[in-house]
Design a protein around this motif. Structure first.
Motif, PDB file in Angstrom:
ATOM      1  N   ARG A  26     -34.167  23.421 -21.599  1.00 54.48           N
ATOM      2  CA  ARG A  26     -34.402  24.240 -20.872  1.00 54.48           C
ATOM      3  C   ARG A  26     -33.518  25.863 -20.392  1.00 54.48           C
ATOM      4  NH1 ARG A  26     -32.899  22.416 -15.772  1.00 54.48           N
ATOM      5  NH2 ARG A  26     -30.844  23.497 -15.499  1.00 54.48           N
ATOM      6  N   GLY A  72     -36.730  25.036  -5.630  1.00 53.03           N
ATOM      7  CA  GLY A  72     -36.099  24.354  -6.662  1.00 53.03           C
ATOM      8  C   GLY A  72     -34.630  24.822  -7.229  1.00 53.03           C
ATOM      9  N   GLU A 104     -34.522  24.888  -1.222  1.00 52.30           N
ATOM     10  CA  GLU A 104     -34.629  23.640  -2.604  1.00 52.30           C
ATOM     11  C   GLU A 104     -33.680  22.337  -0.500  1.00 52.30           C
ATOM     12  OE1 GLU A 104     -32.758  22.805  -5.443  1.00 52.30           O
ATOM     13  OE2 GLU A 104     -32.499  21.054  -4.031  1.00 52.30           O
ATOM     14  N   ASP A 131     -37.866  21.793   2.937  1.00 50.55           N
ATOM     15  CA  ASP A 131     -38.904  21.275   1.734  1.00 50.55           C
ATOM     16  C   ASP A 131     -39.962  21.618   0.717  1.00 50.55           C
ATOM     17  OD1 ASP A 131     -40.696  18.433   0.247  1.00 50.55           O
ATOM     18  OD2 ASP A 131     -40.168  16.845   2.226  1.00 50.55           O
ATOM     19  N   LEU A 132     -40.566  21.562  -0.038  1.00 49.77           N
ATOM     20  CA  LEU A 132     -41.533  21.991  -0.400  1.00 49.77           C
ATOM     21  C   LEU A 132     -42.918  21.022  -0.712  1.00 49.77           C
ATOM     22  CD1 LEU A 132     -39.918  23.851  -3.482  1.00 49.77           C
ATOM     23  CD2 LEU A 132     -41.069  24.643  -2.279  1.00 49.77           C
ATOM     24  N   LEU A 150     -38.031  26.414 -12.070  1.00 53.65           N
ATOM     25  CA  LEU A 150     -37.747  25.460 -13.101  1.00 53.65           C
ATOM     26  C   LEU A 150     -37.620  25.019 -12.959  1.00 53.65           C
ATOM     27  CD1 LEU A 150     -36.620  26.043 -16.332  1.00 53.65           C
ATOM     28  CD2 LEU A 150     -34.092  26.842 -15.212  1.00 53.65           C
TER      29      LEU A 150
HETATM   30  C1  LIG Z   1     -34.353  18.749 -12.002  1.00 52.16           C
HETATM   31  S1  LIG Z   1     -33.795  20.428 -10.734  1.00 52.16           S
HETATM   32  C2  LIG Z   1     -33.657  21.782 -11.392  1.00 52.16           C
HETATM   33  C3  LIG Z   1     -33.144  22.762 -10.617  1.00 52.16           C
HETATM   34  C4  LIG Z   1     -32.825  24.328 -10.937  1.00 52.16           C
HETATM   35  N1  LIG Z   1     -33.715  24.677 -10.967  1.00 52.16           N
HETATM   36  C5  LIG Z   1     -32.879  24.381 -12.428  1.00 52.16           C
HETATM   37  O1  LIG Z   1     -33.223  24.131 -13.370  1.00 52.16           O
HETATM   38  O2  LIG Z   1     -31.256  23.894 -12.758  1.00 52.16           O
HETATM   39  C6  LIG Z   1     -34.969  20.413  -9.458  1.00 52.16           C
HETATM   40  C7  LIG Z   1     -34.561  20.164  -8.129  1.00 52.16           C
HETATM   41  O3  LIG Z   1     -35.817  20.914  -7.224  1.00 52.16           O
HETATM   42  C8  LIG Z   1     -35.476  20.809  -5.693  1.00 52.16           C
HETATM   43  N2  LIG Z   1     -36.237  19.708  -5.554  1.00 52.16           N
HETATM   44  C9  LIG Z   1     -37.383  18.776  -5.450  1.00 52.16           C
HETATM   45  N3  LIG Z   1     -37.983  18.214  -5.046  1.00 52.16           N
HETATM   46  C10 LIG Z   1     -37.821  19.152  -3.975  1.00 52.16           C
HETATM   47  C11 LIG Z   1     -38.750  19.391  -2.913  1.00 52.16           C
HETATM   48  N4  LIG Z   1     -39.683  18.271  -2.306  1.00 52.16           N
HETATM   49  N5  LIG Z   1     -38.255  20.560  -1.628  1.00 52.16           N
HETATM   50  C12 LIG Z   1     -37.219  21.679  -2.505  1.00 52.16           C
HETATM   51  N6  LIG Z   1     -36.356  20.763  -3.821  1.00 52.16           N
HETATM   52  C13 LIG Z   1     -36.963  19.763  -4.100  1.00 52.16           C
HETATM   53  C14 LIG Z   1     -34.180  19.435  -6.865  1.00 52.16           C
HETATM   54  O4  LIG Z   1     -33.525  19.247  -4.691  1.00 52.16           O
HETATM   55  C15 LIG Z   1     -33.689  20.397  -7.023  1.00 52.16           C
HETATM   56  O5  LIG Z   1     -32.349  21.294  -7.023  1.00 52.16           O
END
Ligand SMILES: C[S@@+](CC[C@H](N)C(=O)[O-])C[C@H]1O[C@@H](n2cnc3c(N)ncnc32)[C@H](O)[C@@H]1O
Length: 233
Positions: A26, A72, A104, A131-132, A150
């Protein structure tokens, strides 16, 4: 593990640490996202004119303002690093040449990210809880010059969801704008082979090409992840 699996006052930091521990790649992916955006910015700025002088020159009018969208956001660490890397110091004082919007789904992360970016002095930052998945999130947003993300798109559910979000990003980007996506590109053992959601680099490239993106680049592949970018014409 999900954010909800963590408790205690520092549960968000513990969740992020757990992601970093489980996926050591990461860190290199985050570096690649930042490097790709900075290189794109330097080229883009050459086309838009150099940012210098007073506050008026750092405005949308002369095309010098960079409008960023992150999908996200998580705990906000990448947002902070990207904003710091793209930040401009102008002669009249510290003035941001960057506007940031983050999407987010977790309210706690939205609040955490807002506090983090405000405390770091990133004034032009806006975090939105939405929500994406589905087609409503882009409404009222954009345009953006750069979109980055990411370790998030694999969560959306598979190739159809990936294609949908790539199409939405295409619609939000300005011509010459860039998409940078770092995510898993190797399946996990537990994944359903009939419904894969960690998709190979070639799948990303094909989807982006079919949507009209150009200059696809896989800047880094390491461990189970890759950092990929493409431009909108
Ligand atoms: C594995 S984490 C990575 C977070 C950040 N990008 C990082 O790398 O530290 C995935 C992120 O995407 C968000 N996420 C997942 N599904 C989502 C959705 N449908 N809509 C918006 N955000 C979402 C999660 O809540 C989480 O914060």
């Amino acid at each position: 593990m999900a954010l909800s699996d963590f408790t205690g006052p520092d549960y968000i930091a513990a969740w992020t640490r757990d992601l970093d521990d489980r996926w050591p790649e990461r860190s290199a992916m985050a570096d690649c996202v930042v490097r790709t955006l900075v290189e794109w910015r330097d080229e883009w700025r050459g086309r838009c004119g150099t940012i210098m002088g007073d506050e008026r020159s750092v405005s949308e009018e002369n095309g010098a303002l960079i409008r960023l969208l992150e999908l996200g956001v998580g705990a906000g660490g990448l947002a902070h690093t990207v904003l710091s890397a793209l930040y401009e110091r102008v002669e009249s004082g510290r003035t941001s040449a960057v506007e940031y919007t983050g999407i987010e789904i977790e309210s706690a992360l939205v609040q955490h990210g807002r506090k983090l970016l405000m405390a770091a002095g990133h004034r032009n930052a806006c975090l939105i809880r939405t929500d994406l998945k589905g087609d409503t999130w882009p409404r009222g947003l954009g345009p953006f010059d750069a979109v980055f993300t990411l370790q998030t798109f694999h969560d959306l559910g598979g190739v159809d969801a990936l294609e949908a979000v790539y199409g939405q990003v295409h619609g939000l980007l300005t011509p010459g704008g860039i998409l940078v996506n770092a995510d898993f590109v190797v399946p996990f053992e537990k994944d359903d082979p009939n419904r894969p959601r960690r998709l190979p680099v070639e799948t990303h490239e094909n989807l982006l090409f079919n949507l009209g993106f150009v200059d696809f680049t896989c800047g880094l592949q390491r461990g189970k992840m890759a950092c990929m970018s493409a431009m909108r014409v």
